[in-house]
Design an enzyme around this catalytic site. Structure first.
Site, PDB file in Angstrom:
ATOM      1  N   SER A  84      67.640  66.709  46.742  1.00  0.00           N
ATOM      2  CA  SER A  84      67.479  67.975  46.009  1.00  0.00           C
ATOM      3  C   SER A  84      68.180  69.169  46.645  1.00  0.00           C
ATOM      4  O   SER A  84      68.267  70.222  46.026  1.00  0.00           O
ATOM      5  CB  SER A  84      66.001  68.308  45.855  1.00  0.00           C
ATOM      6  OG  SER A  84      65.440  67.470  44.890  1.00  0.00           O
ATOM      7  N   LYS A  93      70.733  70.748  44.629  1.00  0.00           N
ATOM      8  CA  LYS A  93      70.427  71.548  43.434  1.00  0.00           C
ATOM      9  C   LYS A  93      70.969  72.981  43.472  1.00  0.00           C
ATOM     10  O   LYS A  93      71.591  73.416  42.504  1.00  0.00           O
ATOM     11  CB  LYS A  93      68.918  71.531  43.161  1.00  0.00           C
ATOM     12  CG  LYS A  93      68.410  70.160  42.702  1.00  0.00           C
ATOM     13  CD  LYS A  93      66.881  70.131  42.631  1.00  0.00           C
ATOM     14  CE  LYS A  93      66.362  68.776  42.167  1.00  0.00           C
ATOM     15  NZ  LYS A  93      64.891  68.693  42.266  1.00  0.00           N
ATOM     16  N   TYR A 127      73.494  62.851  37.815  1.00  0.00           N
ATOM     17  CA  TYR A 127      72.600  63.648  38.664  1.00  0.00           C
ATOM     18  C   TYR A 127      72.192  62.840  39.894  1.00  0.00           C
ATOM     19  O   TYR A 127      72.157  63.364  41.026  1.00  0.00           O
ATOM     20  CB  TYR A 127      71.382  64.091  37.838  1.00  0.00           C
ATOM     21  CG  TYR A 127      70.192  64.491  38.660  1.00  0.00           C
ATOM     22  CD1 TYR A 127      70.137  65.737  39.295  1.00  0.00           C
ATOM     23  CD2 TYR A 127      69.105  63.623  38.824  1.00  0.00           C
ATOM     24  CE1 TYR A 127      69.042  66.100  40.069  1.00  0.00           C
ATOM     25  CE2 TYR A 127      68.004  63.977  39.582  1.00  0.00           C
ATOM     26  CZ  TYR A 127      67.976  65.212  40.211  1.00  0.00           C
ATOM     27  OH  TYR A 127      66.897  65.562  40.979  1.00  0.00           O
ATOM     28  N   TYR A 181      59.416  74.548  45.617  1.00  0.00           N
ATOM     29  CA  TYR A 181      58.503  74.030  44.586  1.00  0.00           C
ATOM     30  C   TYR A 181      57.156  74.738  44.617  1.00  0.00           C
ATOM     31  O   TYR A 181      57.086  75.957  44.678  1.00  0.00           O
ATOM     32  CB  TYR A 181      58.310  72.516  44.738  1.00  0.00           C
ATOM     33  CG  TYR A 181      59.582  71.757  44.930  1.00  0.00           C
ATOM     34  CD1 TYR A 181      60.571  71.804  43.951  1.00  0.00           C
ATOM     35  CD2 TYR A 181      59.831  71.006  46.066  1.00  0.00           C
ATOM     36  CE1 TYR A 181      61.759  71.105  44.103  1.00  0.00           C
ATOM     37  CE2 TYR A 181      61.012  70.308  46.227  1.00  0.00           C
ATOM     38  CZ  TYR A 181      61.970  70.366  45.241  1.00  0.00           C
ATOM     39  OH  TYR A 181      63.121  69.690  45.402  1.00  0.00           O
ATOM     40  N   VAL A 186      64.226  65.071  49.449  1.00  0.00           N
ATOM     41  CA  VAL A 186      63.289  64.008  49.820  1.00  0.00           C
ATOM     42  C   VAL A 186      63.818  63.034  50.872  1.00  0.00           C
ATOM     43  O   VAL A 186      63.077  62.177  51.345  1.00  0.00           O
ATOM     44  CB  VAL A 186      62.773  63.196  48.596  1.00  0.00           C
ATOM     45  CG1 VAL A 186      61.794  64.001  47.779  1.00  0.00           C
ATOM     46  CG2 VAL A 186      63.910  62.665  47.753  1.00  0.00           C
TER      47      VAL A 186
END
Ligand code: GLN
Length: 441
Positions: free
Chosen positions: A64, A67, A191, A243, A261
């Site tokens: 992530s 992102k 992705y 998050y 992660v």
């Protein structure tokens, strides 16, 4: 002498090493095979210096952490409006893989959760690119942020794709709402390839430093994305990057950040440094346990919280005095430091409060190292108003910190290199006046 920074980093790593709490991400089987003992931290300065300790050259997948960079590329490739129309900027306060879509439009809340990131991926590159070309654009773009050619870990990619039911569900929902306009499976595959790009903590620190350095990679010198894009990305990182732990993070650490992660964690401190840590065990939010501890330490030990208030602007006016007397008296305001809005306000107020009786007023900028646009405009407007009030205004500006000063509309200013040139006899001043906005020698 040895630099103090690697030793400091090694010491902080030692302090967190014994913490073995948290779990490896196992919903991607290949990630469960990672070595949980790995631990590293790297700092990259905005002028390209890298400091590190521990496992900073071990490769792991970016996950992530891709992102924010993906979002940056989408904004750069498609411009703001089409991207904002499809991905919001509101913190969802939910887990990264939550299906958080606005109820009426189906627009994902933000680009840091999977729904928004999958959408941002679909917006990278130019319109009409096929999925393969888009992945090439993405890997190339991530590589530009890192300053070296990055590659995809095919094993992690296959492993995640085999278990991508949730991301596929999200993508099909997005397709249903018309947010995605292509085959959802192909977009999820793209992705996941993006998430499977291999990086080291050293790479991540440099990627973060590129954000901290207004979008220019400190080592390659390449402008990867523009400044408005960086501002947008850092803002979203600071509100949504962690998050459902974003609020805790904002108060405790206060550095725009993003976790992945596989155990990576980055922070970008505007104008200062990019930070990256690597430690694979994760907490319940999916953030690296020891990474979070390291960032807490870095922030408090080094005062890196973005809300930490910088030294007050009052120090901008170093002195305010008169040189000479009688008709030759000169009012000198010696300024220092970096000037933004608050500093310029302080200077304008100082001039007002002083209400100089002297004809000649000198603003000495010799000790100013930076001045932003609003401060420059405010100072020049003050110069213009002083001229209209009958003053002769001088700027001492040996390093052209205010290039081509033009106070406009009735304003006049004489730029000189040293203070003495602004306080010389009337006779010489007359010569200077004939070249009002040119630099003296
Ligand atoms: N590829 C991962 C996923 O989509 C990334 C998640 C993460 O790093 N938080 O589930």
């Amino acid at each position: 002498m040895r630099s103090v920074i690697p030793d400091y980093l090694a010491e902080v790593l030692r302090d967190v090493e014994s913490n073995t709490s948290g779990q490896l991400a196992d919903y991607i089987p290949e990630l469960a095979a990672a070595d949980p003992k790995r631990l590293g931290a790297a700092f990259a300065t905005v002028d390209g210096e890298i400091y590190g300790a521990g496992d900073i050259d071990t490769e792991f997948t970016i996950q992530s952490i891709s992102k924010p960079f993906m979002y940056a590329l989408a904004l750069a490739d498609r411009s703001f409006a089409p991207v904002l129309a499809k991905v919001g900027v509101e913190p969802s306060g939910e887990a990264f893989n939550q299906i958080s879509l606005e109820s009426d439009t189906g627009r994902p809340f933000n680009p840091m959760i999977n729904a928004g990131a999958i959408t941002a991926h679909s917006l990278a590159g130019s319109e009409g690119m096929n999925p393969t070309e888009r992945v090439e654009r993405v890997v190339h773009g991530l590589s530009a942020f890192a300053g070296r050619e990055l590659r995809i870990d095919e094993a992690v990619c296959v492993s995640e794709m085999e278990h991508a039911h949730r991301n596929l569900a999200i993508a099909y929902m997005l397709r249903g709402y018309g947010i995605l306009t292509e085959d959802p499976r192909a977009i999820v595959e793209g992705y996941i390839r993006q998430c499977s790009v291999l990086v080291t903590a050293r790479d991540l620190a440099m990627m973060a430093a590129t954000l901290a350095n207004r979008g220019v990679n400190p080592l390659s010198g390449e402008r990867v994305v523009g400044e408005p894009v960086v501002r947008q990305v850092l803002s979203v990182m600071s509100t949504c990057g962690m998050y459902d732990a974003a609020g805790d993070w904002a108060t405790q650490v206060g550095i725009p950040a993003k976790s992945g992660v596989a155990g990576g964690l980055i922070g970008a401190l505007p104008g200062q440094i990019g930070i990256a840590t690597f430690s694979p065990r994760l907490d319940a939010h999916g953030n690296s346990v020891r990474g979070v501890s390291l960032f807490e330490r870095f922030s408090s030990d080094m005062g890196l919280h973005v809300m930490e208030v910088p030294a007050a602007a009052r120090a901008i006016v170093r002195s305010n005095h008169v040189l000479g007397d009688g008709p030759h008296a000169v009012r000198v305001l010696q300024l220092q430091g970096g000037i933004g809005f608050a500093g310029a306000e302080r200077v304008v107020r100082e001039i007002l409060n002083t209400a100089p009786a002297e004809v000649r007023v000198v603003l000495d900028l010799t000790m100013i190292y930076s001045i932003n646009d609003v401060a420059r405009r405010m100072l020049l407007e003050a110069v213009r108003r002083l001229t209209l009030d009958g003053h002769e205004v001088y700027l001492v500006d040996p390093e052209s910190i205010v290039p081509d000063p033009d106070p406009g509309d009735g304003g006049r200013v004489t730029v000189v290199g040293v203070l003495e040139q602004a306080v010389i006899s009337q006779h010489k001043v007359a010569q200077h006046r004939s070249r009002p906005t040119k630099r003296g020698t």
